[in-house]
Write a protein that holds these residues in place. Structure first.
Motif, PDB file in Angstrom:
ATOM      1  N   HIS A   1      52.598  36.608  47.635  1.00 15.38           N
ATOM      2  CA  HIS A   1      51.314  37.248  47.884  1.00 15.38           C
ATOM      3  C   HIS A   1      51.465  38.752  47.696  1.00 15.38           C
ATOM      4  CE1 HIS A   1      49.342  33.692  49.331  1.00 15.38           C
ATOM      5  NE2 HIS A   1      50.332  33.469  50.165  1.00 15.38           N
ATOM      6  N   PRO A   2      50.381  39.418  47.305  1.00 17.16           N
ATOM      7  CA  PRO A   2      50.442  40.875  47.210  1.00 17.16           C
ATOM      8  C   PRO A   2      50.626  41.495  48.592  1.00 17.16           C
ATOM      9  CG  PRO A   2      48.387  40.010  46.273  1.00 17.16           C
ATOM     10  CD  PRO A   2      49.095  38.887  46.942  1.00 17.16           C
ATOM     11  N   SER A   3      51.048  42.740  48.608  1.00 21.41           N
ATOM     12  CA  SER A   3      51.165  43.432  49.892  1.00 21.41           C
ATOM     13  C   SER A   3      49.768  43.626  50.473  1.00 21.41           C
ATOM     14  CB  SER A   3      51.843  44.782  49.709  1.00 21.41           C
ATOM     15  OG  SER A   3      50.941  45.701  49.099  1.00 21.41           O
ATOM     16  N   PRO A   4      49.652  43.712  51.790  1.00 16.14           N
ATOM     17  CA  PRO A   4      48.342  43.950  52.401  1.00 16.14           C
ATOM     18  C   PRO A   4      47.673  45.224  51.883  1.00 16.14           C
ATOM     19  CG  PRO A   4      49.931  43.311  54.074  1.00 16.14           C
ATOM     20  CD  PRO A   4      50.693  43.489  52.789  1.00 16.14           C
ATOM     21  N   HIS A   5      48.475  46.246  51.545  1.00 16.71           N
ATOM     22  CA  HIS A   5      47.918  47.497  51.032  1.00 16.71           C
ATOM     23  C   HIS A   5      47.242  47.281  49.681  1.00 16.71           C
ATOM     24  CE1 HIS A   5      50.996  48.496  53.921  1.00 16.71           C
ATOM     25  NE2 HIS A   5      50.492  49.695  54.056  1.00 16.71           N
ATOM     26  N   LYS A   6      47.892  46.535  48.816  1.00 12.72           N
ATOM     27  CA  LYS A   6      47.307  46.265  47.496  1.00 12.72           C
ATOM     28  C   LYS A   6      46.067  45.385  47.626  1.00 12.72           C
ATOM     29  CE  LYS A   6      51.567  46.831  44.848  1.00 12.72           C
ATOM     30  NZ  LYS A   6      52.567  46.191  43.986  1.00 12.72           N
ATOM     31  N   MET A   7      46.132  44.366  48.510  1.00 11.61           N
ATOM     32  CA  MET A   7      44.949  43.523  48.716  1.00 11.61           C
ATOM     33  C   MET A   7      43.782  44.362  49.222  1.00 11.61           C
ATOM     34  SD  MET A   7      46.123  39.777  50.180  1.00 11.61           S
ATOM     35  CE  MET A   7      47.033  40.336  51.601  1.00 11.61           C
ATOM     36  N   ALA A   8      44.055  45.248  50.177  1.00 13.25           N
ATOM     37  CA  ALA A   8      42.990  46.091  50.736  1.00 13.25           C
ATOM     38  C   ALA A   8      42.383  46.988  49.660  1.00 13.25           C
ATOM     39  CB  ALA A   8      43.528  46.926  51.888  1.00 13.25           C
ATOM     40  N   LEU A   9      43.224  47.622  48.846  1.00 16.92           N
ATOM     41  CA  LEU A   9      42.713  48.494  47.781  1.00 16.92           C
ATOM     42  C   LEU A   9      41.817  47.736  46.803  1.00 16.92           C
ATOM     43  CD1 LEU A   9      45.824  50.688  46.904  1.00 16.92           C
ATOM     44  CD2 LEU A   9      43.646  51.478  47.832  1.00 16.92           C
ATOM     45  N   VAL A  10      42.283  46.573  46.368  1.00 12.09           N
ATOM     46  CA  VAL A  10      41.500  45.780  45.413  1.00 12.09           C
ATOM     47  C   VAL A  10      40.191  45.319  46.050  1.00 12.09           C
ATOM     48  CG1 VAL A  10      41.462  43.622  44.089  1.00 12.09           C
ATOM     49  CG2 VAL A  10      43.485  45.077  44.043  1.00 12.09           C
ATOM     50  N   LEU A  11      40.257  44.831  47.286  1.00 17.52           N
ATOM     51  CA  LEU A  11      39.043  44.344  47.953  1.00 17.52           C
ATOM     52  C   LEU A  11      38.035  45.468  48.181  1.00 17.52           C
ATOM     53  CD1 LEU A  11      40.508  41.726  50.429  1.00 17.52           C
ATOM     54  CD2 LEU A  11      39.117  41.298  48.407  1.00 17.52           C
ATOM     55  N   ILE A  12      38.501  46.660  48.570  1.00 13.63           N
ATOM     56  CA  ILE A  12      37.583  47.793  48.758  1.00 13.63           C
ATOM     57  C   ILE A  12      36.870  48.110  47.455  1.00 13.63           C
ATOM     58  CG2 ILE A  12      37.489  50.296  49.163  1.00 13.63           C
ATOM     59  CD1 ILE A  12      39.733  49.821  51.297  1.00 13.63           C
ATOM     60  N   ALA A  13      37.626  48.177  46.365  1.00 11.80           N
ATOM     61  CA  ALA A  13      37.023  48.491  45.061  1.00 11.80           C
ATOM     62  C   ALA A  13      36.046  47.407  44.631  1.00 11.80           C
ATOM     63  CB  ALA A  13      38.118  48.666  44.012  1.00 11.80           C
ATOM     64  N   VAL A  14      36.437  46.153  44.750  1.00  9.82           N
ATOM     65  CA  VAL A  14      35.570  45.050  44.314  1.00  9.82           C
ATOM     66  C   VAL A  14      34.315  44.960  45.172  1.00  9.82           C
ATOM     67  CG1 VAL A  14      35.421  42.521  44.153  1.00  9.82           C
ATOM     68  CG2 VAL A  14      37.399  43.718  43.205  1.00  9.82           C
ATOM     69  N   VAL A  15      34.477  45.049  46.485  1.00 12.07           N
ATOM     70  CA  VAL A  15      33.308  44.973  47.385  1.00 12.07           C
ATOM     71  C   VAL A  15      32.355  46.127  47.104  1.00 12.07           C
ATOM     72  CG1 VAL A  15      32.565  45.145  49.801  1.00 12.07           C
ATOM     73  CG2 VAL A  15      34.459  43.639  49.181  1.00 12.07           C
ATOM     74  N   TYR A  16      32.886  47.332  46.933  1.00 12.32           N
ATOM     75  CA  TYR A  16      32.040  48.493  46.654  1.00 12.32           C
ATOM     76  C   TYR A  16      31.239  48.300  45.366  1.00 12.32           C
ATOM     77  CZ  TYR A  16      30.513  53.216  45.613  1.00 12.32           C
ATOM     78  OH  TYR A  16      29.732  54.296  45.308  1.00 12.32           O
ATOM     79  N   VAL A  17      31.915  47.913  44.298  1.00 10.67           N
ATOM     80  CA  VAL A  17      31.239  47.727  43.012  1.00 10.67           C
ATOM     81  C   VAL A  17      30.188  46.625  43.105  1.00 10.67           C
ATOM     82  CG1 VAL A  17      31.589  46.954  40.625  1.00 10.67           C
ATOM     83  CG2 VAL A  17      33.125  48.657  41.617  1.00 10.67           C
ATOM     84  N   LEU A  18      30.529  45.506  43.754  1.00  6.32           N
ATOM     85  CA  LEU A  18      29.570  44.413  43.869  1.00  6.32           C
ATOM     86  C   LEU A  18      28.360  44.799  44.708  1.00  6.32           C
ATOM     87  CD1 LEU A  18      31.766  41.214  44.265  1.00  6.32           C
ATOM     88  CD2 LEU A  18      30.217  41.769  42.405  1.00  6.32           C
ATOM     89  N   ILE A  19      28.579  45.454  45.845  1.00  2.00           N
ATOM     90  CA  ILE A  19      27.459  45.859  46.710  1.00  2.00           C
ATOM     91  C   ILE A  19      26.554  46.835  45.972  1.00  2.00           C
ATOM     92  CG2 ILE A  19      26.851  47.102  48.831  1.00  2.00           C
ATOM     93  CD1 ILE A  19      27.859  44.325  49.424  1.00  2.00           C
ATOM     94  N   MET A  20      27.148  47.793  45.268  1.00  2.00           N
ATOM     95  CA  MET A  20      26.340  48.741  44.501  1.00  2.00           C
ATOM     96  C   MET A  20      25.544  48.030  43.405  1.00  2.00           C
ATOM     97  SD  MET A  20      26.474  51.703  45.806  1.00  2.00           S
ATOM     98  CE  MET A  20      25.777  52.695  44.502  1.00  2.00           C
ATOM     99  N   ALA A  21      26.198  47.144  42.665  1.00  2.00           N
ATOM    100  CA  ALA A  21      25.523  46.427  41.569  1.00  2.00           C
ATOM    101  C   ALA A  21      24.386  45.553  42.099  1.00  2.00           C
ATOM    102  CB  ALA A  21      26.524  45.583  40.796  1.00  2.00           C
ATOM    103  N   ILE A  22      24.640  44.858  43.194  1.00  2.00           N
ATOM    104  CA  ILE A  22      23.593  43.998  43.773  1.00  2.00           C
ATOM    105  C   ILE A  22      22.442  44.852  44.284  1.00  2.00           C
ATOM    106  CG2 ILE A  22      23.062  42.403  45.662  1.00  2.00           C
ATOM    107  CD1 ILE A  22      25.983  41.329  45.313  1.00  2.00           C
ATOM    108  N   ASN A  23      22.742  45.951  44.965  1.00  2.61           N
ATOM    109  CA  ASN A  23      21.679  46.836  45.472  1.00  2.61           C
ATOM    110  C   ASN A  23      20.855  47.430  44.336  1.00  2.61           C
ATOM    111  OD1 ASN A  23      21.461  47.053  48.383  1.00  2.61           O
ATOM    112  ND2 ASN A  23      23.585  47.720  48.325  1.00  2.61           N
ATOM    113  N   LEU A  24      21.535  47.864  43.266  1.00  2.00           N
ATOM    114  CA  LEU A  24      20.805  48.455  42.145  1.00  2.00           C
ATOM    115  C   LEU A  24      19.955  47.427  41.405  1.00  2.00           C
ATOM    116  CD1 LEU A  24      23.525  50.876  40.736  1.00  2.00           C
ATOM    117  CD2 LEU A  24      21.418  51.501  41.934  1.00  2.00           C
ATOM    118  N   SER A  25      20.486  46.219  41.253  1.00  2.00           N
ATOM    119  CA  SER A  25      19.735  45.216  40.492  1.00  2.00           C
ATOM    120  C   SER A  25      18.666  44.509  41.311  1.00  2.00           C
ATOM    121  CB  SER A  25      20.683  44.198  39.857  1.00  2.00           C
ATOM    122  OG  SER A  25      21.432  43.550  40.851  1.00  2.00           O
TER     123      SER A  25
END
Length: 193
Positions: A126-150
């Motif tokens: 499994h990835p380190s918790p730090h890498k998982m957190a970084l990826v999840l923050i980026a993905v959640v941010y992009v998805l929330i922004m895209a959903i809000n904009l659309s």
């Protein structure tokens, strides 16, 4: 040192998050149709149990070692254990012996790791918790922004609680079934290093 490592891994029952179980089996040649019928039946039986969050089946391929892989999720260890120790599951397993050869390979994961699962990697990879957190923050941010904009213009008159429920539901579904499998494959070299 070992005690502090163990202490950081201890979790109270009910706080462990979802449990993902992966079971791979080698099916005897000529029994593939019977095994697929068995899988359909056992998935339907498991779906009746509290906390069941879905199942997936990977057919034999090079990435699965030419084995069938049954993956199922429960919302907690307790509910997963309830299914796994049930008489109904035992009855289904009793029907399995004539269809398979060798031992099943079982892997389990809990918490956020299921978003980073790749069938070709061992369960303890499994990835380190730090890498998982970084990826999840980026993905959640992009998805929330895209959903809000659309969807923002369409949801402008909707109550905040309903708007939030719609956005969160879409975000989790997109992450689970569309985005995270692709992101995990794309970043595999960095995540699992």
């Amino acid at each position: 040192m070992a005690d502090s490592c163990i202490q950081s891994q201890l979790t109270e029952p009910g706080q462990e998050g979802p449990v993902t179980v992966s079971i791979s089996r080698k099916v005897k040649p000529g029994f593939e149709a019977d095994y697929e019928a068995w899988i359909s039946g056992v998935i339907e039986a498991a779906s009746e149990y509290p906390g069941h969050q879905g199942s997936n089946v990977l057919r034999p391929s090079a990435s699965t070692g030419n084995r069938y892989v049954l993956i199922y999720r429960f919302d907690s260890y307790e509910n997963c254990e309830r299914w796994e120790s049930s008489e109904l599951r035992k009855q289904w397993l009793d029907k399995l012996a004539p269809l398979i050869e060798g031992e099943a390979e079982v892997q389990r994961g809990t918490g956020l790791e299921f978003w980073f699962d790749l069938p070709e990697l061992p369960v303890n990879k499994h990835p380190s918790p730090h890498k998982m957190a970084l990826v999840l923050i980026a993905v959640v941010y992009v998805l929330i922004m895209a959903i809000n904009l659309s969807l923002g213009p369409y949801l402008s008159g909707v109550d905040l609680w309903l708007k939030t429920a719609i956005i969160v539901t879409l975000q989790v579904l997109l992450m689970t079934y569309l985005v995270m499998p692709r992101v995990t494959r794309l970043l595999k070299g960095w995540l699992f290093k």
